[in-house]
Scaffold this motif. Structure first.
Motif, PDB file in Angstrom:
ATOM      1  N   THR A 265      47.847 -30.277  42.673  1.00  0.00           N
ATOM      2  CA  THR A 265      46.483 -30.524  43.135  1.00  0.00           C
ATOM      3  C   THR A 265      46.097 -31.997  43.018  1.00  0.00           C
TER       4      THR A 265
ATOM      5  N   LYS B 218      40.401 -34.004  41.292  1.00  0.00           N
ATOM      6  CA  LYS B 218      39.853 -32.668  41.042  1.00  0.00           C
ATOM      7  C   LYS B 218      40.483 -32.009  39.822  1.00  0.00           C
TER       8      LYS B 218
ATOM      9  N   SER C 251      38.091 -29.852  37.351  1.00  0.00           N
ATOM     10  CA  SER C 251      37.720 -28.491  37.753  1.00  0.00           C
ATOM     11  C   SER C 251      38.945 -27.603  37.920  1.00  0.00           C
ATOM     12  N   TYR C 252      40.048 -28.162  38.455  1.00  0.00           N
ATOM     13  CA  TYR C 252      41.237 -27.332  38.633  1.00  0.00           C
ATOM     14  C   TYR C 252      41.862 -26.945  37.292  1.00  0.00           C
TER      15      TYR C 252
ATOM     16  N   ARG D  80      33.662 -28.617  36.434  1.00  0.00           N
ATOM     17  CA  ARG D  80      33.082 -29.437  37.505  1.00  0.00           C
ATOM     18  C   ARG D  80      32.462 -30.706  36.938  1.00  0.00           C
TER      19      ARG D  80
ATOM     20  N   ASP E 292      34.970 -33.504  36.524  1.00  0.00           N
ATOM     21  CA  ASP E 292      35.292 -34.284  37.714  1.00  0.00           C
ATOM     22  C   ASP E 292      34.339 -35.467  37.876  1.00  0.00           C
TER      23      ASP E 292
END
Length: 444
Positions: A143, A147, A150-151, A297, A300
């Protein structure tokens, strides 16, 4: 490397989350059973408090085994692939958990009962020692870096979902009369591991291998294999591994304090019905899911290490109030206290994968991440035991356990802050190289 397709990312995240949830379901069952069942069925001749301590000792055995699993599966993951490692871990976990549900009690086979229980718990620990790091690296190596906050929280959702499943199933069998519950009802959650293993295995087989590992494999074919991954990790980045242990401590050790220990504390010390305490952990797991999504989130936006440090500070502030609420013995306030405690410590748990994984080079990342996280797990395995001992020494008062939570949270604040300083000092180079003066940098 081209940007991955969003459908491929979603498929990977679903597989990583689902497989991790099933693995943690198996692992967390033992913690709940340690508080409710094993002290009575496998250590019946001991004083109740001593029996609980003995039960938590077998619980801790699984954590002692985790660095062994980290060493074994870290090597497998760095040399043969993240996917291969994850398939082996989930099979081992499913089989050992199911076998616990088939164990005879002390009344049937005597001392062999706790001995076999400890052995199976040891094998559980070896399995989970390679699980988290593999699932996390597969996620992050597929990914976009921007991000990762959040990932990285997606595999972490497997923990509260595993808690929901394990506590929920135990809550259902807990509705049985005590005679039925202690004779056969408690075995049902463990035996469910066998069919769940088939689901987890299907998900793991269909995971795509990490593009980072594929590149490592191509390099090894051209230039020969790198030195032993774990030895290189300790030789070149031992300082960062200590930072990783501190940063991860609250998310693991604090969780078992506010779940496994709190069930035992509520039922044995406060005399609260076991169903109330199980329900409290279920509510706490729901709160954890929400917090993980929000904290991921937020990571990030403001940085993963910042969120970890912030979560540690918040946990330090609510530790004593959370236990005071449980001490009221009022059902609603117990739910609130457990939810506050689990919610606060879930803040740093959300992005910890992004914090730890970025500190290590690709060629031994699996080994280093697995060992850092699972050495934190070793310390965490003794948290319920230590909290029980402190509570017993304090004549049943909760202040010792609350203070222990504050200390654990302070370790995570220090580790997360140090990770942030290291990241700022070395920038993006952390993901691709190791500084020669690593030891001096870390201790500075």
């Amino acid at each position: 490397m081209s940007s991955p397709d969003i459908k491929d990312i979603r498929r990977l995240l679903t597989a990583a989350f689902s497989g991790t949830a099933l693995e943690w379901y198996d692992y967390f069952l033992y913690g709940t059973a340690s508080a409710l069942v094993f002290n009575k069925l496998f250590f019946p001749e001991l004083d109740p408090t001593v029996g609980t301590i003995a039960s938590f000792l077998t619980f801790a055995v699984g954590f002692v085994a985790r660095p062994i699993g980290a060493a074994v599966f870290g090597h497998v993951g760095d040399r043969y692939g993240r996917k291969v490692s994850l398939i082996i871990t989930v099979v081992m976990m499913g089989i050992t958990t199911g076998l616990i549900g088939l164990l005879p009690s002390y009344a049937t086979i005597g001392i062999w009962a706790p001995a076999l229980l400890s052995l199976l718990r040891f094998l559980q620990g070896i399995s989970v020692g390679g699980e988290w790091s593999g699932a996390m690296l597969l996620t992050l190596e597929h990914t976009p870096k921007e991000k990762h906050g959040s990932y990285s929280s997606i595999p972490q959702l497997g923990s509260p979902v595993g808690t929901l499943l394990s506590s929920g199933v135990f809550a259902l069998v807990g509705l049985l009369p005590d005679d039925a519950f202690y004779s056969w009802g408690w075995r049902i959650p463990f035996l469910l591991a066998f069919p769940l293993l088939l689901v987890a295995l299907y998900l793991r087989i269909h995971i795509e291998e990490s593009p980072v590992f594929r590149a490592m494999l191509e390099d090894a074919e051209k230039n020969g294999p790198k030195p032993a991954p774990l030895i290189e990790a300790f030789r070149r980045t031992w300082g960062r591994m200590i930072i990783g242990i501190g940063a991860a401590f609250l998310g693991v050790g604090g969780f078992f304090l506010m779940s496994t220990f709190i069930i035992s504390y509520g039922t044995d010390e406060l005399g609260v019905d076991k169903q109330v305490m199980l329900n409290a952990t279920v509510i706490g797991a729901v709160v954890e899911i929400l917090v993980l999504i929000v904290a991921g989130r937020l990571a990030d936006r403001i940085g993963a290490w910042t969120v970890c440090a912030l979560g540690g500070v918040i946990t330090m502030l609510i530790a004593f109030p959370a236990f005071w609420l449980v001490d009221t013995k009022q059902t609603g306030l117990i739910y609130l206290g457990v939810a506050l405690g689990i919610g606060a410590l879930s803040i740093p748990y959300a992005p910890i994968g992004a914090v730890v994984s970025t500190m290590f080079p690709e060629e031994f990342r699996y080994s280093a991440v697995a060992m850092s996280y699972n050495l934190a797990g070793v310390l965490s395995g003794f948290v319920p035991l230590l909290a029980t001992s402190l509570t017993s020494a304090a004549d049943g008062a909760s202040w010792g356990a609350a203070l222990l939570l504050v200390i654990i949270a302070a370790c995570t604040v220090a580790g997360s802050w140090s990770a942030g300083l290291l990241y700022k000092r070395r920038g993006s180079a952390l993901t691709t190289r190791t500084a020669p003066a690593d030891h001096a940098e870390v201790s500075a």
